[in-house]
Design a protein around this motif. Structure first.
Motif, PDB file in Angstrom:
ATOM      1  N   SER B  83      38.874 -32.889  79.635  1.00 46.81           N
ATOM      2  CA  SER B  83      40.259 -32.476  79.388  1.00 46.81           C
ATOM      3  C   SER B  83      41.224 -32.967  80.453  1.00 46.81           C
ATOM      4  CB  SER B  83      40.332 -30.950  79.302  1.00 46.81           C
ATOM      5  OG  SER B  83      39.922 -30.376  80.522  1.00 46.81           O
ATOM      6  N   ILE B  85      44.927 -31.421  81.273  1.00 49.06           N
ATOM      7  CA  ILE B  85      45.952 -30.433  80.918  1.00 49.06           C
ATOM      8  C   ILE B  85      47.033 -30.458  81.995  1.00 49.06           C
ATOM      9  CG2 ILE B  85      46.421 -27.972  80.458  1.00 49.06           C
ATOM     10  CD1 ILE B  85      44.495 -29.062  78.392  1.00 49.06           C
ATOM     11  N   VAL B  89      45.562 -33.016  88.766  1.00 50.12           N
ATOM     12  CA  VAL B  89      45.398 -32.717  90.196  1.00 50.12           C
ATOM     13  C   VAL B  89      44.050 -33.264  90.667  1.00 50.12           C
ATOM     14  CG1 VAL B  89      46.875 -30.677  90.441  1.00 50.12           C
ATOM     15  CG2 VAL B  89      44.563 -30.392  89.607  1.00 50.12           C
ATOM     16  N   PHE B  90      44.059 -33.707  91.910  1.00 53.21           N
ATOM     17  CA  PHE B  90      42.842 -34.292  92.491  1.00 53.21           C
ATOM     18  C   PHE B  90      42.656 -33.765  93.905  1.00 53.21           C
ATOM     19  CE2 PHE B  90      44.645 -37.369  89.528  1.00 53.21           C
ATOM     20  CZ  PHE B  90      43.568 -37.598  88.696  1.00 53.21           C
ATOM     21  N   TYR B  91      41.503 -34.084  94.474  1.00 53.15           N
ATOM     22  CA  TYR B  91      41.291 -33.809  95.892  1.00 53.15           C
ATOM     23  C   TYR B  91      41.823 -35.024  96.630  1.00 53.15           C
ATOM     24  CZ  TYR B  91      38.770 -30.113  93.759  1.00 53.15           C
ATOM     25  OH  TYR B  91      38.481 -29.017  92.981  1.00 53.15           O
ATOM     26  N   GLU B  98      34.994 -40.884  94.682  1.00 52.86           N
ATOM     27  CA  GLU B  98      34.485 -39.588  95.169  1.00 52.86           C
ATOM     28  C   GLU B  98      34.960 -38.442  94.276  1.00 52.86           C
ATOM     29  OE1 GLU B  98      33.991 -40.285  99.961  1.00 52.86           O
ATOM     30  OE2 GLU B  98      35.994 -40.007  99.128  1.00 52.86           O
ATOM     31  N   LYS B 101      32.801 -38.573  91.275  1.00 52.73           N
ATOM     32  CA  LYS B 101      31.437 -38.146  91.618  1.00 52.73           C
ATOM     33  C   LYS B 101      31.363 -36.612  91.691  1.00 52.73           C
ATOM     34  CE  LYS B 101      27.837 -39.155  94.945  1.00 52.73           C
ATOM     35  NZ  LYS B 101      27.551 -39.586  96.299  1.00 52.73           N
ATOM     36  N   MET B 102      32.377 -36.046  92.333  1.00 50.32           N
ATOM     37  CA  MET B 102      32.407 -34.592  92.466  1.00 50.32           C
ATOM     38  C   MET B 102      32.486 -33.928  91.086  1.00 50.32           C
ATOM     39  SD  MET B 102      34.717 -32.203  94.766  1.00 50.32           S
ATOM     40  CE  MET B 102      33.812 -32.821  96.124  1.00 50.32           C
ATOM     41  N   HIS B 103      33.342 -34.497  90.235  1.00 49.35           N
ATOM     42  CA  HIS B 103      33.501 -33.957  88.883  1.00 49.35           C
ATOM     43  C   HIS B 103      32.173 -34.016  88.125  1.00 49.35           C
ATOM     44  CE1 HIS B 103      35.772 -32.831  85.334  1.00 49.35           C
ATOM     45  NE2 HIS B 103      35.112 -33.765  84.664  1.00 49.35           N
ATOM     46  N   GLU B 105      29.210 -34.016  89.349  1.00 54.74           N
ATOM     47  CA  GLU B 105      28.250 -33.033  89.892  1.00 54.74           C
ATOM     48  C   GLU B 105      28.515 -31.639  89.331  1.00 54.74           C
ATOM     49  OE1 GLU B 105      26.735 -33.249  93.873  1.00 54.74           O
ATOM     50  OE2 GLU B 105      27.889 -35.085  94.214  1.00 54.74           O
ATOM     51  N   TYR B 106      29.784 -31.317  89.166  1.00 55.76           N
ATOM     52  CA  TYR B 106      30.112 -30.013  88.588  1.00 55.76           C
ATOM     53  C   TYR B 106      29.752 -29.965  87.102  1.00 55.76           C
ATOM     54  CZ  TYR B 106      32.637 -27.711  92.409  1.00 55.76           C
ATOM     55  OH  TYR B 106      32.958 -27.077  93.577  1.00 55.76           O
ATOM     56  N   MET B 107      29.996 -31.084  86.394  1.00 57.26           N
ATOM     57  CA  MET B 107      29.782 -31.095  84.953  1.00 57.26           C
ATOM     58  C   MET B 107      28.300 -31.178  84.594  1.00 57.26           C
ATOM     59  SD  MET B 107      32.866 -30.726  83.999  1.00 57.26           S
ATOM     60  CE  MET B 107      32.800 -30.778  82.239  1.00 57.26           C
ATOM     61  N   ARG B 146      38.388 -39.291  84.598  1.00 63.63           N
ATOM     62  CA  ARG B 146      37.662 -38.065  84.936  1.00 63.63           C
ATOM     63  C   ARG B 146      37.302 -37.279  83.669  1.00 63.63           C
ATOM     64  NH1 ARG B 146      40.600 -34.204  89.012  1.00 63.63           N
ATOM     65  NH2 ARG B 146      41.948 -33.905  87.212  1.00 63.63           N
TER      66      ARG B 146
END
Lengths: 235, 244
Positions: B83, B85, B89-91, B98, B101-103, B105-107, B146
């Motif tokens: 999604s 929405i 926003v990002f880090y 990166e 990659k972080m996304h 790992e969460y997914m 993402r």
């Protein structure tokens, strides 16, 4: 859980907080020497006799550390939790297929564990340096005993956990308003009150145990309330 | 032949502070299609997207994704969905790679190669660059990367072509068609660029003041309304009022 902790630490840099802890340690080390030297500045002042005991000197230092680390904990909680959930990053956090409660728990654990670990390491370092220099040039006329050191370490663990719990309570108050300022102000007010009460605990340990239990229960209630708020939160 | 449904919303309503902003909406999105969602600012598009994703709970009615309830089965829906929405926003201190990659790992689950995802949105040359240096268009492209990096079955994109230049808009149009055709994804997207929706969507829904007033196809619009989608949109959203 460990994977989530790793991701949390990756998302938020701790470098600036590590520097802050180092500065706090240096200042607190200076402070303990200052307190130890006070009776030598004015030997005739009877009120300063308190500062001639290691138990008091170290205990006093622990209480000041607890106040400082409680505020550090609140700052950390503001950055890791309040700021993220109050901003558009909340949408991103809630888009992950991980329980909201679990993500919040990980964040609180990171804040709590970092506060406790840093306070323990900082104060143990201060204690080691101070006692080594005391064995060379004595400022305090008191004797160092193993039981005194063990008691100090146990009390340090207790104060360190208290600073972590106070950080969570401040977060609870600040999160209600989704405000970083409210979180930090809540921490400041609480540490002022706690320092007054804790000063008595140096000479009377049961007070410390009682306060510890109360703070721990309030922090657990805060955690539960925060989890419920996060689960119902709409972004 | 009836096709399988990816999204179904029925009698969906949402009230904020006593004011009903979404009123008894019904909508169906077939699997493997692109559904374009059109409406004026504040009509309720984003609120409906959020309710489908479980970011908001409906006051009344329900939304289902692949037969799963948006509230009860929220985590399973999120696992199968990519999604975008509102503003992405990002880090900021992390690079594009990166962030992806972080996304991932969460997914969890089966993910595509990050390089592939960046290449798909035309960002293969900036993977190691910090996101804080990205332009608005680059951020939008990265947000789309993402959304699709974990190979979701459903993409929900809220104004995904905002801030993109004409080339970027064309690239995304091609990408959306590729994802549906080759990867069998379902896409629900909103946009204010009506011609884009007309070109990519298999079905179009119009929302006016919190109510989905019509669901149709681009061909039906062409057949019924010779002046095109823009005029049709104005007619629906303004009740036929024209300034010409």
């Amino acid at each position: 859980m460990s994977k989530l902790i790793h991701l949390e630490l990756k998302r938020n840099h701790l470098k600036s907080y590590n520097i802050a802890v180092l500065i706090i340690t240096i200042i607190m080390l200076g402070l303990i020497y200052f307190f130890a030297a006070i009776p030598k500045i004015d030997p005739n002042e009877s009120d300063l006799e308190l500062f001639t005991s290691y138990t008091f000197l170290i205990g006093f230092n622990h209480i000041i550390s607890m106040a400082i680390f409680s505020i550090l904990s609140a700052v950390l909680a503001s950055k890791f939790i309040v700021e993220e959930y109050a901003s558009k990053k909340a949408i991103l956090l809630f888009s992950y297929p991980t329980s909201r409660r679990k993500i919040l728990d990980v964040k609180m654990f990171v804040v709590f564990a970092y506060t406790v670990c840093c306070m323990v390491i900082s104060n143990v370092a201060i204690l080691i340096v101070f006692l080594i220099t005391e064995s060379i040039v004595t400022l305090c006329p008191d004797r160092v005993t193993i039981s005194m050191i063990i008691k100090s370490i146990l009390l340090l663990l207790c104060y360190s956990m208290m600073s972590g719990f106070l950080g969570i309570i401040s977060l609870w108050i600040g999160f209600y308003k989704r405000s970083i300022v409210a979180t930090i102000i809540a921490a400041c007010i609480m540490v002022v009150l706690m320092c007054q009460i804790m000063a008595i605990s140096i000479s009377f340990t049961p007070i410390l145990i009682g306060i510890f239990a109360v703070v721990c229960i309030i922090a657990l209630l805060g955690r539960r309330s925060l989890c419920l708020q996060i689960e119902k939160m709409e972004v | 032949m009836s096709r399988e449904l990816a999204i179904t919303i029925s009698q969906l309503s949402k009230t904020f502070n006593g004011r009903e902003v979404i009123h008894q909406c019904n909508m169906t999105v077939e699997k493997g299609t692109i559904y374009g969602f059109l409406g004026k600012n504040g009509a309720g598009k984003t609120t409906i997207f959020k309710m489908i994703l479980g970011l908001m709970a409906p006051t009344f009615g329900k939304a289902t994704v692949f037969g799963m309830d948006s509230v009860k089965d929220n985590l399973e829906i999120l696992r199968k969905t990519g999604s975008l929405i509102e503003t992405p926003v990002f880090y900021e201190h992390l690079s594009a790679t990166e962030n992806l990659k972080m996304h991932m790992e969460y997914m969890g689950g089966r993910s595509r190669d990050m390089e592939e995802a960046l290449q798909m949105v035309g960002l293969s040359y900036v993977g190691e660059q910090s996101v804080s240096t990205f332009s608005m268009g680059m951020r939008q492209r990265l947000a789309i990367a993402r959304a699709l990096v974990h190979r979701p079955e459903l993409l929900i994109l809220d104004e995904p072509i905002n801030g993109l230049d004409p080339e970027g808009i064309r690239d995304m149009r091609k990408l959306f068609c590729y994802l549906v055709k080759e990867e069998k994804m379902t896409i629900l997207l909103s946009s204010h660029i009506l011609s884009e929706i007309e070109q990519v969507a298999n079905r179009i829904g119009f929302i006016v003041n919190g109510t989905i007033v019509e669901e149709t196809t681009p061909d039906e619009i062409k057949d019924k309304h010779s002046l095109g989608i823009e005029d049709y949109f104005m007619k629906i959203t303004k009740g036929g009022r024209s300034y010409e």
